[in-house]
Design a protein around this motif. Sequence first.
Motif, PDB file in Angstrom:
ATOM      1  N   THR A  53       0.849  -1.189   0.000  1.00  0.00           N
ATOM      2  CA  THR A  53       0.000   0.000   0.000  1.00  0.00           C
ATOM      3  C   THR A  53       0.889   1.245   0.000  1.00  0.00           C
ATOM      4  O   THR A  53       2.109   1.165   0.208  1.00  0.00           O
ATOM      5  N   GLY A  54       0.247   2.383  -0.214  1.00  0.00           N
ATOM      6  CA  GLY A  54       0.998   3.628  -0.200  1.00  0.00           C
ATOM      7  C   GLY A  54       1.673   3.876   1.135  1.00  0.00           C
ATOM      8  O   GLY A  54       2.836   4.310   1.193  1.00  0.00           O
ATOM      9  N   TYR A  55       0.958   3.602   2.221  1.00  0.00           N
ATOM     10  CA  TYR A  55       1.529   3.811   3.554  1.00  0.00           C
ATOM     11  C   TYR A  55       2.734   2.905   3.794  1.00  0.00           C
ATOM     12  O   TYR A  55       3.758   3.347   4.328  1.00  0.00           O
ATOM     13  N   LEU A  56       2.642   1.624   3.400  1.00  0.00           N
ATOM     14  CA  LEU A  56       3.749   0.700   3.625  1.00  0.00           C
ATOM     15  C   LEU A  56       4.972   1.097   2.800  1.00  0.00           C
ATOM     16  O   LEU A  56       6.114   0.912   3.243  1.00  0.00           O
ATOM     17  N   ARG A  57       4.755   1.653   1.621  1.00  0.00           N
ATOM     18  CA  ARG A  57       5.874   2.136   0.812  1.00  0.00           C
ATOM     19  C   ARG A  57       6.585   3.288   1.520  1.00  0.00           C
ATOM     20  O   ARG A  57       7.817   3.355   1.544  1.00  0.00           O
ATOM     21  N   TYR A  58       5.788   4.168   2.090  1.00  0.00           N
ATOM     22  CA  TYR A  58       6.367   5.287   2.837  1.00  0.00           C
ATOM     23  C   TYR A  58       7.102   4.782   4.077  1.00  0.00           C
ATOM     24  O   TYR A  58       8.208   5.243   4.392  1.00  0.00           O
ATOM     25  N   ALA A  59       6.490   3.819   4.771  1.00  0.00           N
ATOM     26  CA  ALA A  59       7.093   3.284   5.995  1.00  0.00           C
ATOM     27  C   ALA A  59       8.425   2.608   5.717  1.00  0.00           C
ATOM     28  O   ALA A  59       9.390   2.774   6.476  1.00  0.00           O
ATOM     29  N   GLN A 113      10.463   3.260   3.340  1.00  0.00           N
ATOM     30  CA  GLN A 113      11.439   4.290   2.985  1.00  0.00           C
ATOM     31  C   GLN A 113      11.900   5.065   4.222  1.00  0.00           C
ATOM     32  O   GLN A 113      13.066   5.444   4.345  1.00  0.00           O
ATOM     33  N   LYS A 114      10.966   5.282   5.152  1.00  0.00           N
ATOM     34  CA  LYS A 114      11.239   6.123   6.315  1.00  0.00           C
ATOM     35  C   LYS A 114      11.920   5.367   7.454  1.00  0.00           C
ATOM     36  O   LYS A 114      12.680   5.957   8.235  1.00  0.00           O
ATOM     37  N   GLN A 115      11.659   4.091   7.605  1.00  0.00           N
ATOM     38  CA  GLN A 115      12.146   3.346   8.768  1.00  0.00           C
ATOM     39  C   GLN A 115      13.667   3.385   8.929  1.00  0.00           C
ATOM     40  O   GLN A 115      14.165   3.688  10.022  1.00  0.00           O
ATOM     41  N   PRO A 116      14.465   3.089   7.874  1.00  0.00           N
ATOM     42  CA  PRO A 116      15.925   3.139   8.076  1.00  0.00           C
ATOM     43  C   PRO A 116      16.440   4.536   8.432  1.00  0.00           C
ATOM     44  O   PRO A 116      17.436   4.669   9.149  1.00  0.00           O
ATOM     45  N   ILE A 117      15.743   5.570   7.950  1.00  0.00           N
ATOM     46  CA  ILE A 117      16.158   6.950   8.263  1.00  0.00           C
ATOM     47  C   ILE A 117      15.973   7.234   9.755  1.00  0.00           C
ATOM     48  O   ILE A 117      16.870   7.756  10.420  1.00  0.00           O
ATOM     49  N   ILE A 118      14.786   6.876  10.271  1.00  0.00           N
ATOM     50  CA  ILE A 118      14.515   7.103  11.701  1.00  0.00           C
ATOM     51  C   ILE A 118      15.414   6.234  12.567  1.00  0.00           C
ATOM     52  O   ILE A 118      15.905   6.672  13.612  1.00  0.00           O
ATOM     53  N   LEU A 119      15.640   5.003  12.127  1.00  0.00           N
ATOM     54  CA  LEU A 119      16.491   4.090  12.895  1.00  0.00           C
ATOM     55  C   LEU A 119      17.918   4.620  12.981  1.00  0.00           C
ATOM     56  O   LEU A 119      18.597   4.456  14.006  1.00  0.00           O
ATOM     57  N   LYS A 120      18.372   5.276  11.922  1.00  0.00           N
ATOM     58  CA  LYS A 120      19.711   5.859  11.915  1.00  0.00           C
ATOM     59  C   LYS A 120      19.777   7.073  12.850  1.00  0.00           C
ATOM     60  O   LYS A 120      20.777   7.287  13.532  1.00  0.00           O
ATOM     61  N   GLN A 121      18.694   7.849  12.872  1.00  0.00           N
ATOM     62  CA  GLN A 121      18.653   9.040  13.726  1.00  0.00           C
ATOM     63  C   GLN A 121      18.501   8.668  15.203  1.00  0.00           C
ATOM     64  O   GLN A 121      19.088   9.305  16.077  1.00  0.00           O
ATOM     65  N   TYR A 122      17.682   7.624  15.459  1.00  0.00           N
ATOM     66  CA  TYR A 122      17.399   7.211  16.844  1.00  0.00           C
ATOM     67  C   TYR A 122      17.681   5.711  16.991  1.00  0.00           C
ATOM     68  O   TYR A 122      16.752   4.895  17.011  1.00  0.00           O
ATOM     69  N   ILE A 130      11.279  -0.792  17.833  1.00  0.00           N
ATOM     70  CA  ILE A 130      10.569  -0.888  16.555  1.00  0.00           C
ATOM     71  C   ILE A 130       9.120  -0.438  16.693  1.00  0.00           C
ATOM     72  O   ILE A 130       8.552   0.163  15.772  1.00  0.00           O
ATOM     73  N   VAL A 131       8.505  -0.709  17.852  1.00  0.00           N
ATOM     74  CA  VAL A 131       7.123  -0.286  18.082  1.00  0.00           C
ATOM     75  C   VAL A 131       7.028   1.237  18.082  1.00  0.00           C
ATOM     76  O   VAL A 131       6.111   1.817  17.494  1.00  0.00           O
ATOM     77  N   GLU A 132       8.004   1.888  18.726  1.00  0.00           N
ATOM     78  CA  GLU A 132       8.004   3.347  18.785  1.00  0.00           C
ATOM     79  C   GLU A 132       8.273   3.952  17.412  1.00  0.00           C
ATOM     80  O   GLU A 132       7.703   4.987  17.050  1.00  0.00           O
ATOM     81  N   ILE A 133       9.138   3.289  16.633  1.00  0.00           N
ATOM     82  CA  ILE A 133       9.418   3.759  15.274  1.00  0.00           C
ATOM     83  C   ILE A 133       8.157   3.678  14.420  1.00  0.00           C
ATOM     84  O   ILE A 133       7.831   4.594  13.666  1.00  0.00           O
ATOM     85  N   THR A 134       7.431   2.568  14.553  1.00  0.00           N
ATOM     86  CA  THR A 134       6.194   2.384  13.789  1.00  0.00           C
ATOM     87  C   THR A 134       5.169   3.456  14.144  1.00  0.00           C
ATOM     88  O   THR A 134       4.508   4.013  13.261  1.00  0.00           O
ATOM     89  N   LYS A 135       5.034   3.752  15.434  1.00  0.00           N
ATOM     90  CA  LYS A 135       4.103   4.797  15.865  1.00  0.00           C
ATOM     91  C   LYS A 135       4.500   6.157  15.294  1.00  0.00           C
ATOM     92  O   LYS A 135       3.652   6.936  14.853  1.00  0.00           O
ATOM     93  N   LYS A 136       5.789   6.429  15.300  1.00  0.00           N
ATOM     94  CA  LYS A 136       6.295   7.710  14.793  1.00  0.00           C
ATOM     95  C   LYS A 136       5.999   7.848  13.302  1.00  0.00           C
ATOM     96  O   LYS A 136       5.559   8.902  12.833  1.00  0.00           O
ATOM     97  N   ALA A 156       3.623   6.310  11.615  1.00  0.00           N
ATOM     98  CA  ALA A 156       2.172   6.438  11.445  1.00  0.00           C
ATOM     99  C   ALA A 156       1.706   7.866  11.724  1.00  0.00           C
ATOM    100  O   ALA A 156       0.849   8.411  10.998  1.00  0.00           O
ATOM    101  N   GLN A 157       2.261   8.478  12.747  1.00  0.00           N
ATOM    102  CA  GLN A 157       1.901   9.863  13.067  1.00  0.00           C
ATOM    103  C   GLN A 157       2.317  10.814  11.940  1.00  0.00           C
ATOM    104  O   GLN A 157       1.563  11.715  11.556  1.00  0.00           O
ATOM    105  N   GLU A 158       3.514  10.584  11.395  1.00  0.00           N
ATOM    106  CA  GLU A 158       3.982  11.429  10.293  1.00  0.00           C
ATOM    107  C   GLU A 158       3.082  11.266   9.059  1.00  0.00           C
ATOM    108  O   GLU A 158       2.756  12.246   8.386  1.00  0.00           O
ATOM    109  N   TRP A 159       2.680  10.025   8.783  1.00  0.00           N
ATOM    110  CA  TRP A 159       1.821   9.760   7.621  1.00  0.00           C
ATOM    111  C   TRP A 159       0.479  10.460   7.761  1.00  0.00           C
ATOM    112  O   TRP A 159      -0.035  11.038   6.802  1.00  0.00           O
ATOM    113  N   ARG A 160      -0.083  10.416   8.956  1.00  0.00           N
ATOM    114  CA  ARG A 160      -1.370  11.076   9.178  1.00  0.00           C
ATOM    115  C   ARG A 160      -1.264  12.592   9.037  1.00  0.00           C
ATOM    116  O   ARG A 160      -2.232  13.259   8.653  1.00  0.00           O
TER     117      ARG A 160
END
Length: 281
Positions: A50-56, A58-67, A72-78, A80-84
């Motif tokens: 889905t569109g959201y999973l494509r964004y997720a 792409q975004k997950q390794p970036i956030i993981l590198k920053q934090y 992983i649960v907190e990354i997923t929540k973050k 999802a909040q950005e997508w909304r």
Amino acid sequence: MVSLISNGAAFFSKAVGFLSTRSFTRCTCEVMKKVSFSTSSLNPPKRPLTGYLRYAMQKQPIILKQYPALRIVEITKKIAQEWRGMTPDQKKPFLEAASLAREKYKQDIEKFNAQLTPAQAAAFKEEKRQKRVKRKLMRRKRELTVLGKPKRPRSAFNIFMAEHFVEAKGVSLQEKMKGLFNEWVRLNSSQKQGYMRLAEDDKIRYKNEIKSWEDHMIRIGREELVRKYISTSVKAKHTKRAKTKAKIQKQKTKDRPTTSKKPALSAARAKRAKKAKKREE
């Protein structure tokens, strides 16, 4: 013994679910890889993201590198909040890519279904049904975990195995379990007695915790998760299924052509009467 070893992963994860050692985590991860859902032997096309999973993704390794310390649960929540919070224009590239992938998937699945034999089509349909059931069970299990459902009581052997797993001989999970089982069998009654008492205490713990949990589920309007409701629901489902089956069977019997034996009996009587008449003559 064979069944115990063959079902080692599921059984052991229940038995020692409270362990948090690194060795147990590594073993569990290795086993879960082995028992994960297998793809169809027919190699069907994979469903598109889905569109959201494509964004997720792409975004997950970036956030993981920053934090790096973020779970992983907190990354997923973050994510999802950005997508909304994104505007339609920001989401557009991901949604358009998902739409194109869906169109291609439709074409690929049509070609795939067209080349299947009737037997393969039936097997593929059954495999999809089984996967849906497994996904449903996994979602239900995750939901119950989030809702804090108490863990079921452990048996005496479960407790013994959890206590001695780390120092158990063997490299693989199966070898360790086999060794622990043999050790348990060699224990005498007095040695097992302590584990049996712990198992009884765990039963009391579970009984108290599940009662409180079910009371809470009723208060928040989740009666369908309570054992009494589930038992009644399952019984009603079986009753309904039995009635439907009986109704179908009755209809089949009604529609089945009946052959009357009366004409045959009449013919037999006529034959006997004819013979009797000849004897009289």
